[in-house]
Motif scaffolding. Structure first.
Motif, PDB file in Angstrom:
ATOM      1  N   CYS A 140      -0.254   3.908   4.294  1.00  0.00           N
ATOM      2  CA  CYS A 140      -0.582   2.552   4.739  1.00  0.00           C
ATOM      3  C   CYS A 140      -0.905   2.611   6.226  1.00  0.00           C
ATOM      4  O   CYS A 140      -1.029   3.705   6.789  1.00  0.00           O
ATOM      5  CB  CYS A 140       0.596   1.612   4.492  1.00  0.00           C
ATOM      6  SG  CYS A 140       2.082   1.981   5.461  1.00  0.00           S
ATOM      7  N   ARG A 200       0.505   3.655  -2.978  1.00  0.00           N
ATOM      8  CA  ARG A 200      -0.364   4.802  -2.687  1.00  0.00           C
ATOM      9  C   ARG A 200       0.314   5.939  -1.929  1.00  0.00           C
ATOM     10  O   ARG A 200      -0.218   7.027  -1.852  1.00  0.00           O
ATOM     11  CB  ARG A 200      -1.564   4.333  -1.861  1.00  0.00           C
ATOM     12  CG  ARG A 200      -2.451   3.360  -2.601  1.00  0.00           C
ATOM     13  CD  ARG A 200      -3.645   2.988  -1.728  1.00  0.00           C
ATOM     14  NE  ARG A 200      -4.596   2.210  -2.476  1.00  0.00           N
ATOM     15  CZ  ARG A 200      -4.604   0.892  -2.517  1.00  0.00           C
ATOM     16  NH1 ARG A 200      -3.724   0.204  -1.835  1.00  0.00           N
ATOM     17  NH2 ARG A 200      -5.518   0.253  -3.228  1.00  0.00           N
ATOM     18  N   GLN A 231      -5.933   3.311   4.874  1.00  0.00           N
ATOM     19  CA  GLN A 231      -6.018   2.352   3.776  1.00  0.00           C
ATOM     20  C   GLN A 231      -7.438   2.400   3.213  1.00  0.00           C
ATOM     21  O   GLN A 231      -8.346   2.889   3.870  1.00  0.00           O
ATOM     22  CB  GLN A 231      -5.658   0.943   4.245  1.00  0.00           C
ATOM     23  CG  GLN A 231      -6.566   0.374   5.303  1.00  0.00           C
ATOM     24  CD  GLN A 231      -6.124  -1.013   5.739  1.00  0.00           C
ATOM     25  OE1 GLN A 231      -5.218  -1.611   5.197  1.00  0.00           O
ATOM     26  NE2 GLN A 231      -6.782  -1.551   6.735  1.00  0.00           N
ATOM     27  N   HIS A 272       0.843  -1.206   0.000  1.00  0.00           N
ATOM     28  CA  HIS A 272       0.000   0.000   0.000  1.00  0.00           C
ATOM     29  C   HIS A 272       0.876   1.253   0.000  1.00  0.00           C
ATOM     30  O   HIS A 272       0.614   2.199  -0.737  1.00  0.00           O
ATOM     31  CB  HIS A 272      -0.922   0.044   1.228  1.00  0.00           C
ATOM     32  CG  HIS A 272      -2.128  -0.819   1.134  1.00  0.00           C
ATOM     33  ND1 HIS A 272      -3.383  -0.317   0.936  1.00  0.00           N
ATOM     34  CD2 HIS A 272      -2.268  -2.156   1.222  1.00  0.00           C
ATOM     35  CE1 HIS A 272      -4.260  -1.330   0.903  1.00  0.00           C
ATOM     36  NE2 HIS A 272      -3.597  -2.441   1.072  1.00  0.00           N
TER      37      HIS A 272
END
Length: 168
Positions: free
Chosen positions: A61, A58, A79, A54
């Protein structure tokens, strides 16, 4: 009176953090609103691995939370909401802290850092899904400036919950 928040450091979870999380979450009080007991170690091994992915994909996390001495004391972060019900497609912030560290401001400090990090990653708003009986977490949502936007019943446990929201 506002007190100073403690220094807390967040890091992307390591393989070793799975063991620390498992140990910390073996406390039934810590897990009161999360099934009452820690999951098997393999669940935390998979969870920490997923959080590394993640973060790489992204920019956020569930990070491992460390106190001033570098001790692992829990996690906090964000998340995508993982359930088929609730705020599907939204980013949820959350936290879980070892009992010995409750009431000292660690979660509030770490959650503020989380909000800054997710905003920097381009997230425009977050939710927090909280068991309606979890007064400590509800207090954190208030300190973060989140608003209660929905009350719901969880489909599996049939417990009353709250959805808090905040734009970033």
């Amino acid at each position: 009176m506002n007190r100073a928040l403690p220094d807390v450091r967040l890091r992307v979870p390591t393989d070793e953090d799975a063991f620390a999380w498992h140990r910390i979450f073996a406390d039934p009080e810590v897990m009161e609103f999360h099934g009452g007991k820690a999951a098997e170690l393999s669940v935390y091994e998979e969870l920490t691995a997923r959080q590394r992915r993640h973060d790489a994909e992204r920019g956020f996390c569930l990070w491992t939370m460390l106190d001033e001495s570098g001790e692992v004391i829990g996690f906090t972060g964000a998340q995508p909401w993982p359930q088929e019900w609730g705020p599907k497609g939204e980013i949820e912030i959350g936290w879980r802290l070892g009992r010995a560290h409750w009431g000292k401001g660690y979660v509030t400090a770490a959650a503020h850092a989380t909000l800054e990090r997710v905003r920097a990653a381009g997230v425009s708003g977050v939710v927090a899904m909280v068991d309606a009986r979890n007064e400590r977490s509800i207090a954190v949502t208030r300190r973060l400036g989140m608003e209660l936007v929905e009350t719901f019943t969880t489909p599996t446990a049939q417990r009353l919950g709250h959805c808090y929201r905040r734009k970033l």
